[in-house]
Design an enzyme around this catalytic site. Structure first.
Site, PDB file in Angstrom:
ATOM      1  N   ILE A 136       0.679  -0.918  -0.018  1.00 54.18           N
ATOM      2  CA  ILE A 136       0.028  -0.113   0.040  1.00 54.18           C
ATOM      3  C   ILE A 136       0.746   1.317  -0.230  1.00 54.18           C
ATOM      4  CG2 ILE A 136      -2.053  -0.972   1.078  1.00 54.18           C
ATOM      5  CD1 ILE A 136      -0.966   0.618   3.994  1.00 54.18           C
ATOM      6  N   ASP A 137       2.153   1.184   0.274  1.00 57.23           N
ATOM      7  CA  ASP A 137       3.066   2.391   0.758  1.00 57.23           C
ATOM      8  C   ASP A 137       3.634   3.083  -0.625  1.00 57.23           C
ATOM      9  OD1 ASP A 137       2.332   1.806   3.421  1.00 57.23           O
ATOM     10  OD2 ASP A 137       4.037   0.709   3.599  1.00 57.23           O
ATOM     11  N   ARG A 164     -13.174  16.231   7.624  1.00 53.99           N
ATOM     12  CA  ARG A 164     -13.509  17.549   7.065  1.00 53.99           C
ATOM     13  C   ARG A 164     -15.074  17.962   7.584  1.00 53.99           C
ATOM     14  NH1 ARG A 164     -10.423  21.760   5.383  1.00 53.99           N
ATOM     15  NH2 ARG A 164      -9.456  20.636   3.553  1.00 53.99           N
ATOM     16  N   ARG A 187     -12.921  22.969  14.101  1.00 51.70           N
ATOM     17  CA  ARG A 187     -11.878  22.221  14.446  1.00 51.70           C
ATOM     18  C   ARG A 187     -10.642  21.933  13.562  1.00 51.70           C
ATOM     19  NH1 ARG A 187     -15.402  17.447  16.752  1.00 51.70           N
ATOM     20  NH2 ARG A 187     -16.144  18.245  18.901  1.00 51.70           N
ATOM     21  N   GLY A 189       2.455   4.520   5.935  1.00 55.12           N
ATOM     22  CA  GLY A 189       3.618   4.720   4.747  1.00 55.12           C
ATOM     23  C   GLY A 189       4.779   4.047   5.162  1.00 55.12           C
ATOM     24  N   ALA A 229      -5.316  19.477   2.611  1.00 57.44           N
ATOM     25  CA  ALA A 229      -4.686  19.781   3.985  1.00 57.44           C
ATOM     26  C   ALA A 229      -3.965  21.028   4.189  1.00 57.44           C
ATOM     27  CB  ALA A 229      -3.853  18.549   4.347  1.00 57.44           C
ATOM     28  N   GLU A 249       3.014   8.012   9.191  1.00 60.69           N
ATOM     29  CA  GLU A 249       3.455   7.543  10.200  1.00 60.69           C
ATOM     30  C   GLU A 249       4.950   7.227  10.417  1.00 60.69           C
ATOM     31  OE1 GLU A 249       2.516   3.219  10.374  1.00 60.69           O
ATOM     32  OE2 GLU A 249       3.475   2.937   8.615  1.00 60.69           O
ATOM     33  N   ARG A 276      -5.466  -0.577   4.694  1.00 59.22           N
ATOM     34  CA  ARG A 276      -5.004  -1.644   4.138  1.00 59.22           C
ATOM     35  C   ARG A 276      -6.349  -2.472   3.586  1.00 59.22           C
ATOM     36  NH1 ARG A 276      -0.377  -3.462   4.200  1.00 59.22           N
ATOM     37  NH2 ARG A 276       1.114  -2.743   5.761  1.00 59.22           N
TER      38      ARG A 276
END
Ligand code: ADP
Length: 358
Positions: free
Chosen positions: A129-130, A157, A165, A173, A189, A225, A261
């Protein structure tokens, strides 16, 4: 050109959406070439424990849309030992498996080399996935993971907007920040922190304050991460506190973790897995071994595993002394080009992020 009778297929290491399409493609392509196919259950553990099933065309029908892997996966330290390796070879002999296609990431490819060196030709298909294998532009599972992250961030969002907030979202990753970078840009972002680019915390805080003062209610911050604080702990939760303390905006933290995942693979992952899986069988039929299937500039190609793993180390600045011995100057030049291109792409996208997040 070497002829085989039977090939084995396995999925190993971290699972990734699209692995099932690769299993299907490998099986059907092999059957179409008159080969028999065996599925190995649970990655290299299954190879050691002789957990092997027959795969025919029907065994792989209706699996394109399934997340996870029907062959299951495992992390198997025993496979790294000579005893484990010999047990795996024994299983191949017992089941008349002449060659293997292993779907996984860099660890899986190290195992594939060990099998190839011991006389079982093995080809790797990138399932991660990374998107963390430098030699290939793309790894199967990446698109689905990014889209799953994006869907979750979009939902955050909504609630951030209602409550005025900020939400710091941590995504997977490992040492590759691409899921964070791309899902962060796509979700607008206000800040993105990835391992490849130094994070300017003060500038991010300033941006958030400026946006707040201009009337912006919802702030999203995406953190990979693989970004750590000074103590080597994940940075995301720290950043949540820092933003709240320095801006006065109520700030939440969400770790998407393994959610990215799972799920049904996107078209991109299904198609690429189908192409890569088919190509892996073609490589074996062509007498190739100890290679991975990669995508470069939209084309499906192959690289020797040693080359691919060395490029990866070069990009991640983990090359050990002597690691380039045996490669030609042309090969080293190609490695350097691949690394430079990857780094420039990350920088280009990060600059786009910075110019859009004002
Ligand atoms: P990924 O393939 O997703 O990178 P891992 O790094 O966990 O996942 O590797 C998957 C498996 O590949 C390991 O559990 C192990 O069985 C095998 N493997 C990893 N490194 C090696 C190695 N150096 N030699 C032989 N096998 C390995």
């Amino acid at each position: 050109m070497k002829r085989f009778n039977t090939i084995g297929v396995l999925t190993s290491g971290g699972d990734a959406p699209g692995m099932n399409c690769a299993v299907r493609a490998i099986t059907r392509r092999a059957l179409a070439n008159g080969l028999k196919v065996k599925g190995i259950i649970g990655g290299y553990s299954g190879l050691i424990k002789n957990e092997v099933i027959d795969l025919d065309a029907r065994a792989v029908s209706n699996i394109e849309n399934l997340g996870g892997t029907i062959l299951l996966t495992d992390r198997c330290d025993e496979f790294k030992t000579e005893e484990g390796m010999q047990a795996a070879i024994e299983t191949c002999k017992k089941n008349n498996i002449d060659a293997i296609v292993a779907i996984g990431g860099d660890g899986t490819f190290r195992g594939a080399t060990d099998l190839s060196l011991r006389g079982i030709p093995t080809i790797g298909v990138t399932g991660s996935i990374d998107n963390d294998i430098t030699a290939t532009d793309y790894t199967v599972g990446f698109d689905t993971a990014m889209n799953t992250a994006l869907e979750a961030i979009d939902k955050l969002r909504d609630t951030c907007q209602s409550h005025a907030r900020c939400n710091v979202v941590e995504v997977m990753g490992r040492d590759c920040g691409e899921i964070a970078l791309k899902s962060g840009i796509a979700s607008g972002a206000v800040a993105i922190a990835i391992p490849e680019v130094p994070f300017d915390e003060d500038a991010a805080i300033e941006r958030i304050l400026k946006a707040k003062n201009a009337g912006k209610r919802s702030m999203l911050v995406v953190v990979s991460e693989g970004v750590f604080n000074a103590e080597g702990k994940p940075y995301g939760e720290d950043l949540k506190k820092i933003i709240q303390d320095k801006t006065g905006i109520e700030t939440k933290f969400a770790r998407l973790a393994h959610i990215v995942r799972g799920g049904s693979p996107t078209l991109r992952d299904r198609l690429t897995a189908s192409e890569m899986g088919s190509y892996a069988v073609d490589l074996l039929l062509d007498g190739k071994s100890d290679c991975i299937v990669a995508e470069v500039d939209g084309r499906i190609v192959s690289f020797d595993i040693k080359f691919a793993l060395t490029v990866d180390k070069m990009y991640k600045k983990k090359l050990k002394e002597g690691a380039l011995d045996g490669f030609t100057p042309e090969q080293i030049g190609t490695m350097e080009e691949i690394c430079a291109f990857r780094a420039s792409e990350i920088k280009r996208l990060y600059d786009i992020h910075l110019s859009l997040c004002e």
